[in-house]
Write a protein that holds these residues in place. Structure first.
Motif, PDB file in Angstrom:
ATOM      1  N   GLY A  56       0.826  -1.197   0.000  1.00  0.00           N
ATOM      2  CA  GLY A  56       0.000   0.000   0.000  1.00  0.00           C
ATOM      3  C   GLY A  56       0.860   1.245   0.000  1.00  0.00           C
ATOM      4  O   GLY A  56       2.084   1.171   0.171  1.00  0.00           O
ATOM      5  N   THR A  57       0.237   2.395  -0.152  1.00  0.00           N
ATOM      6  CA  THR A  57       0.984   3.652  -0.258  1.00  0.00           C
ATOM      7  C   THR A  57       1.797   3.944   0.995  1.00  0.00           C
ATOM      8  O   THR A  57       2.976   4.311   0.912  1.00  0.00           O
ATOM      9  N   ALA A  58       1.183   3.813   2.156  1.00  0.00           N
ATOM     10  CA  ALA A  58       1.834   4.248   3.385  1.00  0.00           C
ATOM     11  C   ALA A  58       3.101   3.453   3.683  1.00  0.00           C
ATOM     12  O   ALA A  58       4.169   4.028   3.936  1.00  0.00           O
ATOM     13  N   ALA A  59       3.016   2.138   3.661  1.00  0.00           N
ATOM     14  CA  ALA A  59       4.160   1.291   4.015  1.00  0.00           C
ATOM     15  C   ALA A  59       4.951   0.839   2.797  1.00  0.00           C
ATOM     16  O   ALA A  59       6.058   0.341   2.938  1.00  0.00           O
ATOM     17  N   VAL A  60       4.398   0.972   1.603  1.00  0.00           N
ATOM     18  CA  VAL A  60       4.898   0.412   0.343  1.00  0.00           C
ATOM     19  C   VAL A  60       4.775  -1.111   0.410  1.00  0.00           C
ATOM     20  O   VAL A  60       3.912  -1.697  -0.220  1.00  0.00           O
ATOM     21  N   ILE A  61       5.642  -1.751   1.200  1.00  0.00           N
ATOM     22  CA  ILE A  61       5.540  -3.200   1.422  1.00  0.00           C
ATOM     23  C   ILE A  61       5.747  -3.481   2.905  1.00  0.00           C
ATOM     24  O   ILE A  61       6.693  -2.987   3.510  1.00  0.00           O
ATOM     25  N   SER A  62       4.849  -4.271   3.483  1.00  0.00           N
ATOM     26  CA  SER A  62       4.927  -4.618   4.901  1.00  0.00           C
ATOM     27  C   SER A  62       4.994  -6.136   5.041  1.00  0.00           C
ATOM     28  O   SER A  62       3.994  -6.836   4.844  1.00  0.00           O
ATOM     29  N   PRO A  63       6.173  -6.681   5.362  1.00  0.00           N
ATOM     30  CA  PRO A  63       6.324  -8.145   5.462  1.00  0.00           C
ATOM     31  C   PRO A  63       5.478  -8.745   6.585  1.00  0.00           C
ATOM     32  O   PRO A  63       5.267  -8.124   7.631  1.00  0.00           O
ATOM     33  N   ILE A  64       5.006  -9.958   6.355  1.00  0.00           N
ATOM     34  CA  ILE A  64       4.224 -10.697   7.345  1.00  0.00           C
ATOM     35  C   ILE A  64       5.088 -11.843   7.871  1.00  0.00           C
ATOM     36  O   ILE A  64       5.664 -12.602   7.096  1.00  0.00           O
ATOM     37  N   SER A  65       5.189 -11.951   9.183  1.00  0.00           N
ATOM     38  CA  SER A  65       6.064 -12.960   9.794  1.00  0.00           C
ATOM     39  C   SER A  65       5.353 -14.279  10.057  1.00  0.00           C
ATOM     40  O   SER A  65       5.989 -15.324  10.179  1.00  0.00           O
ATOM     41  N   GLY A  66       4.027 -14.237  10.155  1.00  0.00           N
ATOM     42  CA  GLY A  66       3.271 -15.448  10.435  1.00  0.00           C
ATOM     43  C   GLY A  66       1.789 -15.159  10.414  1.00  0.00           C
ATOM     44  O   GLY A  66       1.363 -14.003  10.388  1.00  0.00           O
ATOM     45  N   PHE A  67       0.980 -16.219  10.419  1.00  0.00           N
ATOM     46  CA  PHE A  67      -0.468 -16.018  10.400  1.00  0.00           C
ATOM     47  C   PHE A  67      -1.152 -17.071  11.255  1.00  0.00           C
ATOM     48  O   PHE A  67      -0.625 -18.163  11.502  1.00  0.00           O
ATOM     49  N   GLY A  68      -2.339 -16.715  11.715  1.00  0.00           N
ATOM     50  CA  GLY A  68      -3.166 -17.630  12.479  1.00  0.00           C
ATOM     51  C   GLY A  68      -4.399 -18.020  11.704  1.00  0.00           C
ATOM     52  O   GLY A  68      -4.978 -17.200  10.975  1.00  0.00           O
ATOM     53  N   TYR A  69      -4.806 -19.291  11.857  1.00  0.00           N
ATOM     54  CA  TYR A  69      -6.011 -19.780  11.178  1.00  0.00           C
ATOM     55  C   TYR A  69      -6.600 -20.918  11.989  1.00  0.00           C
ATOM     56  O   TYR A  69      -5.940 -21.927  12.255  1.00  0.00           O
ATOM     57  N   LYS A  70      -7.848 -20.728  12.425  1.00  0.00           N
ATOM     58  CA  LYS A  70      -8.573 -21.755  13.182  1.00  0.00           C
ATOM     59  C   LYS A  70      -7.740 -22.294  14.357  1.00  0.00           C
ATOM     60  O   LYS A  70      -7.495 -23.497  14.487  1.00  0.00           O
ATOM     61  N   ASP A  71      -7.293 -21.374  15.209  1.00  0.00           N
ATOM     62  CA  ASP A  71      -6.571 -21.700  16.452  1.00  0.00           C
ATOM     63  C   ASP A  71      -5.211 -22.351  16.213  1.00  0.00           C
ATOM     64  O   ASP A  71      -4.649 -22.981  17.108  1.00  0.00           O
ATOM     65  N   GLU A  72      -4.682 -22.214  15.010  1.00  0.00           N
ATOM     66  CA  GLU A  72      -3.343 -22.742  14.721  1.00  0.00           C
ATOM     67  C   GLU A  72      -2.499 -21.625  14.137  1.00  0.00           C
ATOM     68  O   GLU A  72      -2.963 -20.840  13.308  1.00  0.00           O
ATOM     69  N   ASP A  73      -1.238 -21.521  14.609  1.00  0.00           N
ATOM     70  CA  ASP A  73      -0.331 -20.487  14.122  1.00  0.00           C
ATOM     71  C   ASP A  73       0.713 -21.083  13.191  1.00  0.00           C
ATOM     72  O   ASP A  73       1.202 -22.207  13.406  1.00  0.00           O
ATOM     73  N   PHE A  74       1.068 -20.295  12.189  1.00  0.00           N
ATOM     74  CA  PHE A  74       2.071 -20.709  11.205  1.00  0.00           C
ATOM     75  C   PHE A  74       3.118 -19.605  11.071  1.00  0.00           C
ATOM     76  O   PHE A  74       2.769 -18.440  10.876  1.00  0.00           O
ATOM     77  N   GLU A  75       4.365 -19.984  11.196  1.00  0.00           N
ATOM     78  CA  GLU A  75       5.461 -19.030  11.054  1.00  0.00           C
ATOM     79  C   GLU A  75       6.049 -19.132   9.653  1.00  0.00           C
ATOM     80  O   GLU A  75       6.203 -20.224   9.110  1.00  0.00           O
ATOM     81  N   LEU A  76       6.409 -17.976   9.085  1.00  0.00           N
ATOM     82  CA  LEU A  76       7.057 -17.977   7.786  1.00  0.00           C
ATOM     83  C   LEU A  76       8.569 -18.053   7.966  1.00  0.00           C
ATOM     84  O   LEU A  76       9.105 -17.596   8.983  1.00  0.00           O
ATOM     85  N   PRO A  77       9.275 -18.632   7.005  1.00  0.00           N
ATOM     86  CA  PRO A  77      10.728 -18.778   7.148  1.00  0.00           C
ATOM     87  C   PRO A  77      11.440 -17.429   7.089  1.00  0.00           C
ATOM     88  O   PRO A  77      10.944 -16.475   6.484  1.00  0.00           O
ATOM     89  N   GLU A  78      12.591 -17.366   7.748  1.00  0.00           N
ATOM     90  CA  GLU A  78      13.444 -16.170   7.680  1.00  0.00           C
ATOM     91  C   GLU A  78      14.380 -16.326   6.489  1.00  0.00           C
ATOM     92  O   GLU A  78      15.330 -17.109   6.537  1.00  0.00           O
ATOM     93  N   LEU A  79      14.114 -15.602   5.428  1.00  0.00           N
ATOM     94  CA  LEU A  79      14.916 -15.685   4.215  1.00  0.00           C
ATOM     95  C   LEU A  79      15.902 -14.522   4.157  1.00  0.00           C
ATOM     96  O   LEU A  79      15.592 -13.410   4.587  1.00  0.00           O
ATOM     97  N   GLU A  80      17.071 -14.784   3.579  1.00  0.00           N
ATOM     98  CA  GLU A  80      18.074 -13.722   3.476  1.00  0.00           C
ATOM     99  C   GLU A  80      17.723 -12.741   2.367  1.00  0.00           C
ATOM    100  O   GLU A  80      17.793 -11.527   2.538  1.00  0.00           O
ATOM    101  N   ASP A  81      17.315 -13.250   1.211  1.00  0.00           N
ATOM    102  CA  ASP A  81      16.933 -12.411   0.074  1.00  0.00           C
ATOM    103  C   ASP A  81      15.458 -12.644  -0.222  1.00  0.00           C
ATOM    104  O   ASP A  81      15.073 -13.734  -0.651  1.00  0.00           O
ATOM    105  N   THR A  82      14.652 -11.622  -0.007  1.00  0.00           N
ATOM    106  CA  THR A  82      13.208 -11.787  -0.169  1.00  0.00           C
ATOM    107  C   THR A  82      12.700 -10.960  -1.346  1.00  0.00           C
ATOM    108  O   THR A  82      13.275  -9.939  -1.713  1.00  0.00           O
ATOM    109  N   PHE A  83      11.595 -11.413  -1.908  1.00  0.00           N
ATOM    110  CA  PHE A  83      10.925 -10.613  -2.928  1.00  0.00           C
ATOM    111  C   PHE A  83      10.484  -9.273  -2.317  1.00  0.00           C
ATOM    112  O   PHE A  83      10.550  -8.232  -2.972  1.00  0.00           O
ATOM    113  N   ALA A  84      10.032  -9.314  -1.071  1.00  0.00           N
ATOM    114  CA  ALA A  84       9.522  -8.102  -0.420  1.00  0.00           C
ATOM    115  C   ALA A  84      10.591  -7.013  -0.352  1.00  0.00           C
ATOM    116  O   ALA A  84      10.345  -5.861  -0.736  1.00  0.00           O
ATOM    117  N   SER A  85      11.770  -7.355   0.139  1.00  0.00           N
ATOM    118  CA  SER A  85      12.827  -6.344   0.274  1.00  0.00           C
ATOM    119  C   SER A  85      13.321  -5.878  -1.093  1.00  0.00           C
ATOM    120  O   SER A  85      13.581  -4.689  -1.297  1.00  0.00           O
TER     121      SER A  85
END
Length: 355
Positions: free
Chosen positions: A301-330
């Motif tokens: 979005g305009t304000a943040a440009v890109i805001s990485p997401i570290s993990g998400f929750g779904y139906k009482d279960e949490d999922f962590e995303l991997p820590e990558l050195e080179d990301t599409f986001a950056s």
């Protein structure tokens, strides 16, 4: 003192607040520049816009903005390069989307020259407010709202168009943890989800509060009927990387045609990244998280440009995303911000110099 810029009348403030501002510590959208653009709609026409000192607005208690919610807005930024030249990023897209939003809410559309010439005049008067620090910019908020009075449930007969600006640092710091929403909806088919209407954001606050109480910072919105498909992230468009493919939902009645979103799609394709614009199910994302093919998720979005997401929750279960050195986001964020700030060539014609 009155003057004229781009045929816009300028009424300058007798004082300035700029010397009280710490430009190295700017919270987002909390410090406001000395001037604003003002334009009134009366007798079925827009009056000439003018730049005036930033000030409070007086409205009748029966003004229809308070009762029927006719209000639309945009978010933009102005940047300075090393030579003190001022740039905007795809401003005509903001102008067109503001009118698309206004039309959907039965509000009068603006002439292009009122928007563009008024904005340029405002930036000329307040150009010293545009920060030069890396990651900072002058946030620009154009908006239209119903100022006409009356309790009858109908469109107003008078409106105000304003542009206010705020020097701001980075919008988000660090990664966010999000909750995939399964009960509430941001918008619906045939609704106003594609418009930047104030009410769209008001309706998001309560579900987001509930997510915050559970330990998340934001909500991922799903479709309104089945809650089976990923649509947006908070007030941003969302991208998901599975293996080396970047996926985002197509725009629709429910999804905002984000300017940063479509810039990312075009830029990623130009850089050889495989991009898919298609429906993306929650189960596909969860399965990818479980089998290790989910590499990244980020909001755009305009304000943040890109805001990485570290993990998400779904139906009482949490999922962590991997820590990558080179990301599409950056990578994509740097490419876009370098174009915005005139550090690299702009092969897309997105950068707009304010003369």
């Amino acid at each position: 003192m009155n003057s004229i810029i781009n045929d816009i009348e300028i009424i300058k403030s007798e004082t300035t607040k700029i010397n009280d501002v710490d430009f190295n510590n700017l919270a987002f959208g909390s410090v406001f520049s000395d001037h604003m653009l003002e334009c009134n709609y009366k007798d079925e026409k827009w009056e000439a816009p003018k730049v005036v000192p930033y000030q409070s607005i007086s409205l009748d208690p029966s003004a229809k903005i308070f009762h029927y919610g006719q209000s639309v807005f945009e978010g933009m930024k102005a940047y300075k390069d090393a030579n003190e030249d001022v740039y905007l990023f795809r401003p005509l897209d903001n102008f067109k989307r503001l009118n698309i939003s206004a039309k959907r809410l039965a509000m009068p559309e603006l002439p292009e020259n009122y928007f563009m010439d008024g904005l340029k005049a405002l930036l000329e008067v307040d150009k010293d407010w545009i920060p030069k620090q890396d990651g900072s910019s002058l946030y620009i908020r154009p908006f239209i709202f119903a100022s006409g009075s009356g309790f009858h449930a109908s469109p107003a007969n008078e409106y105000k168009f304003l542009i206010c600006t705020a020097p701001s640092g980075s919008y988000f710091s660090g990664k966010v943890k999000v909750l995939i929403e399964q009960t509430y909806s941001r918008s619906a088919n045939g609704g106003v989800g594609y418009a930047k209407a104030g009410g769209n954001y008001a309706g998001q606050f309560y579900p987001t509060q509930l997510a915050v109480e559970k330990g998340y910072q934001q909500v991922i919105w799903t479709d309104d009927t089945s809650h089976e498909y990923i649509e947006e992230a908070g007030a941003m468009n969302i991208f998901v990387r599975i293996n080396d493919t970047l996926i985002t939902a197509p725009t629709s009645d429910r999804i905002l045609d984000g300017i940063t979103r479509k810039s990312i799609v075009e830029l990623a394709k130009a850089e050889g990244i495989n991009v898919e614009v298609r429906k993306l199910s929650v189960h596909e994302v969860v399965d990818a998280a479980k089998n290790g093919t989910l590499k990244e998720m980020f909001g755009a979005g305009t304000a943040a440009v890109i805001s990485p997401i570290s993990g998400f929750g779904y139906k009482d279960e949490d999922f962590e995303l991997p820590e990558l050195e080179d990301t599409f986001a950056s990578f994509l964020k740097k490419r876009i911000t370098d174009i915005q700030t005139n550090k690299v060539e702009d092969p897309f014609g997105w950068r707009y110099k304010v003369d």
